[in-house]
Enzyme design. Structure first.
Site, PDB file in Angstrom:
ATOM      1  N   CYS A  35      -3.340   2.941  -0.319  1.00  0.00           N
ATOM      2  CA  CYS A  35      -3.234   4.021   0.672  1.00  0.00           C
ATOM      3  C   CYS A  35      -2.217   3.759   1.782  1.00  0.00           C
ATOM      4  CB  CYS A  35      -4.593   4.312   1.302  1.00  0.00           C
ATOM      5  SG  CYS A  35      -6.018   4.024   0.268  1.00  0.00           S
ATOM      6  N   ARG A  87      -8.945  -7.481  -5.342  1.00  0.00           N
ATOM      7  CA  ARG A  87     -10.167  -7.485  -4.543  1.00  0.00           C
ATOM      8  C   ARG A  87     -11.052  -8.645  -4.974  1.00  0.00           C
ATOM      9  NH1 ARG A  87     -11.583  -0.979  -4.921  1.00  0.00           N
ATOM     10  NH2 ARG A  87      -9.534  -0.250  -4.190  1.00  0.00           N
ATOM     11  N   GLN A 134      -4.773   0.774 -10.367  1.00  0.00           N
ATOM     12  CA  GLN A 134      -5.364   2.093 -10.137  1.00  0.00           C
ATOM     13  C   GLN A 134      -4.344   3.185 -10.397  1.00  0.00           C
ATOM     14  OE1 GLN A 134      -6.911   1.814  -6.044  1.00  0.00           O
ATOM     15  NE2 GLN A 134      -8.900   2.296  -6.898  1.00  0.00           N
ATOM     16  N   ASP A 161      -3.544   5.767  -8.783  1.00  0.00           N
ATOM     17  CA  ASP A 161      -3.814   6.222  -7.425  1.00  0.00           C
ATOM     18  C   ASP A 161      -2.885   7.369  -7.048  1.00  0.00           C
ATOM     19  OD1 ASP A 161      -5.499   5.816  -5.347  1.00  0.00           O
ATOM     20  OD2 ASP A 161      -4.644   3.915  -4.698  1.00  0.00           O
ATOM     21  N   HIS A 198      -2.180  10.250  -3.528  1.00  0.00           N
ATOM     22  CA  HIS A 198      -2.574  10.795  -2.230  1.00  0.00           C
ATOM     23  C   HIS A 198      -1.849  12.106  -2.027  1.00  0.00           C
ATOM     24  CE1 HIS A 198      -3.594   6.520  -1.883  1.00  0.00           C
ATOM     25  NE2 HIS A 198      -4.592   6.967  -1.152  1.00  0.00           N
ATOM     26  N   LYS A 211     -16.551  14.000  -0.832  1.00  0.00           N
ATOM     27  CA  LYS A 211     -15.855  13.651  -2.077  1.00  0.00           C
ATOM     28  C   LYS A 211     -16.546  14.279  -3.276  1.00  0.00           C
ATOM     29  CE  LYS A 211     -18.494   9.361  -2.831  1.00  0.00           C
ATOM     30  NZ  LYS A 211     -18.421   7.952  -3.279  1.00  0.00           N
ATOM     31  N   HIS A 225      -7.456  11.367  -1.100  1.00  0.00           N
ATOM     32  CA  HIS A 225      -7.316  10.283  -2.080  1.00  0.00           C
ATOM     33  C   HIS A 225      -7.733  10.851  -3.439  1.00  0.00           C
ATOM     34  CE1 HIS A 225      -7.288   6.997   0.985  1.00  0.00           C
ATOM     35  NE2 HIS A 225      -8.089   7.811   1.639  1.00  0.00           N
TER      36      HIS A 225
END
Length: 573
Positions: free
Chosen positions: A263, A292, A310, A312, A314, A394, A440
């Protein structure tokens, strides 16, 4: 019933191991477990004996009897059970303490239970595992016994068959057998090494992902694997997520961290210029690898790792664009999942929790935008009231695999926190600075985890478009190798992944090896096939198809790819 079965199991363990210390024994989604401290690990023979003692208790049809007692009375009753003592001490003063008895066994418990042990119709102990007391690796390691119970023996047998099938499909086993990936202690637990076959499949997935995202108006970006401490301080990760981040490294007297999320990097791309309302929506996507820290005890093949990629994205948009953007994400999700063979979903809409950031009116608008996107598509969903993150509501989507198991993959998550932390703005149609909405979005989630789900969903027998090797050419004798190579080259020129098994082994052994590798097509060639420009075709699913001219073989494979994600890519080539 399963909770009651856990008590019956604890009773049986204490009969077999009188000195055992008992901890907790809750029911689970499809069974139960109980944790014990014993002098040695449980053996398969122990489980057989414990299960036999359970059956005796069930046949005795003893009643479950509930009693309430004082805190001192509870402590006195469980003087020899330190884990129960700790539970008693940690309960709030206003808690009513209760016990349940059956036969000679007593446990600290709030219930509920069935009326009698005889109501536990069908029970089976499954396996054991180690578990730290209260999940704390600094506390004692206990022995956990897992079991299951059902209303009838038929239901239990069906469940055991599902478990056996799940074991046959285990992605860790198939990953080794099919030479897709490995994990090495020399590299580190939870860090995946992709082998050539797994790498081919990952490339196919990523190429499809990129193609469809470009078509849907996303800009695909790349970001570093590390960032300065001040970036993560601004984002809040160092305050709220540090325990899941790796230790910092020092470069030029500055602390840097491996990124746990993408992000902040996408936000910096947005912030790199003054944005106008005319530029929105702005969709930024990345196949970004993040790191992580996960405790070693929870690592599990591809499903729970320490480094993963990911899919990912945005989306930065105006308030009146939100519903359409979320709807487009849902449409994209279902298109992508259908391509991989998933068409059953569980959808959850999570709303504002008690503790949150942002204006309540903005929360309401965002939540209604999510709801509108679901309702307008006629999608069934459940509401998790108050289950949203503190920074926004979400939608979570779980896919259902071939065994009926649900897997969390897709998340569409509003964020009212990071736009404030990074002071994101755009110039509106009045020339004023306004705050954009930020969404996200991950569809596949972790590529590693999604790949593991694919392996188990297909039991390693991937559809032709995904298979790492689509055809293997098998020469009957050494003199046929040259023609086998010509056949493979013809397939390769047509865009297919084809290998030649030119080992000096018997033909049947080569066919068997190709079947074990779950190769979709096996083309056997000998004198007659070389003379006719043909191949004897065997398929993974339909068996022996006989000899076919090579043009027909190619045509058959091309036809099988029609309608798959690689069909358009083949046409462009």
């Amino acid at each position: 019933m399963r909770h009651s079965a856990a008590h019956v199991m604890a009773d049986a363990v204490l009969q077999w191991f009188p000195e055992a210390k008992v901890a907790i024994g809750p029911p689970t989604a499809d069974g139960f477990y109980y944790d014990f401290q014993v002098e040695r690990p449980f053996t398969p023979e122990d489980l057989e004996q414990i299960e036999a003692l359970m059956i005796d208790t069930i046949k005795a049809d003893a009643p479950f009897v509930r009693e309430e007692l004082s805190r001192d009375g509870a402590r006195s009753m469980f003087l020899e059970q330190p884990f129960k003592q700790e539970i008693i001490d940690d309960l709030p003063d206003e808690t009513t303490l209760s016990i349940y008895r059956h036969g000679e066994f007593t446990d600290l418990c709030q219930g509920p239970h069935v009326g009698r042990t005889g109501e536990i119709a069908a029970v089976k102990l499954l396996h054991t595992a180690g578990a730290y007391w209260r999940g704390d690796e600094n506390r004692p390691m206990l022995q956990r016994i897992y079991g299951t119970a059902f209303e009838s023996q038929e239901e239990l047998d069906a469940h055991l068959e599902r478990l056996a099938e799940a074991e046959r499909r285990d992605h860790r086993t198939l990953g080794r057998q099919l030479n897709l990936f490995t994990v090495h202690e020399e590299i580190g637990p939870g860090l995946i090494v992709w082998h050539p076959k797994g790498g081919v499949m990952r490339s196919i997935i990523e190429d499809y992902w990129r193609d469809i995202h470009y078509r849907k108006g996303y800009s695909i970006v790349y970001s570093p694997h590390i960032g300065r401490a001040r970036l993560w301080q601004t984002s809040g990760h160092l305050d709220f997520y540090r325990e899941s981040m790796y230790a910092p490294m020092e470069i030029d007297d500055q602390e840097y961290f491996l990124k746990p999320m993408n992000c902040p990097f996408h936000i910096q791309i947005y912030r790199s210029a003054l944005r106008s309302y005319r530029e929105l929506p702005m969709r930024i996507a990345e196949l970004g690898t993040v790191y992580r820290y996960e405790r070693s005890g929870v690592l599990h093949g591809l499903m729970r790792v320490r480094g993963f990629t990911q899919d990912d994205a945005h989306i930065f948009c105006l308030p009146d664009q939100v519903a359409n953007e979320v709807g487009d994400v849902l449409d994209l999700t279902f298109e992508i999942m259908a391509a991989f063979g998933f068409d059953e979903y569980d959808i959850m809409l999570s709303t504002r929790p008690d503790k949150y950031v942002g204006d309540p009116d903005i929360w309401e608008h965002a939540t209604e935008s999510l709801r509108e996107a679901l309702v307008s598509r006629g999608l069934d969903y459940d509401i998790d009231d108050g289950g949203g993150a503190f920074y926004g509501p979400k939608i979570d989507i779980k896919i259902t695999d071939a065994l009926g198991r649900a897997w969390q993959c897709t998340t569409v998550q509003f964020d009212f926190n990071l736009p404030d932390r990074f002071d994101l703005t755009f110039q509106d149609d009045q020339g004023n600075r306004s705050r954009p909405y930020m969404v996200h979005r991950a569809i596949l989630g972790s590529l590693e985890r999604f790949f593991g789900v694919l392996v188990e969903h297909y039991a390693g027998a991937f559809p032709l478009w995904l298979a790492p090797v689509q055809a293997v050419v098998i020469p009957i004798a050494d003199r046929h190798v040259e023609y086998a190579q010509q056949v493979a080259a013809q397939l390769q020129d047509a865009g297919f992944r084809a290998d030649v098994d030119d080992r000096s082994e018997r033909m049947n052994l080569k066919i068997r090896q190709a079947q074990l590798q779950k190769t979709p097509y096996m083309l056997v060639v000998g004198d007659r096939e070389a003379e006719a420009g043909a191949a004897a075709v065997r398929t993974r699913d339909d068996g022996d198809l006989g000899a076919l001219p090579m043009d027909e073989v190619v045509e058959r494979l091309v036809g099988e790819l029609d309608g798959t994600p690689v069909a358009s890519r083949r046409r462009r080539r």
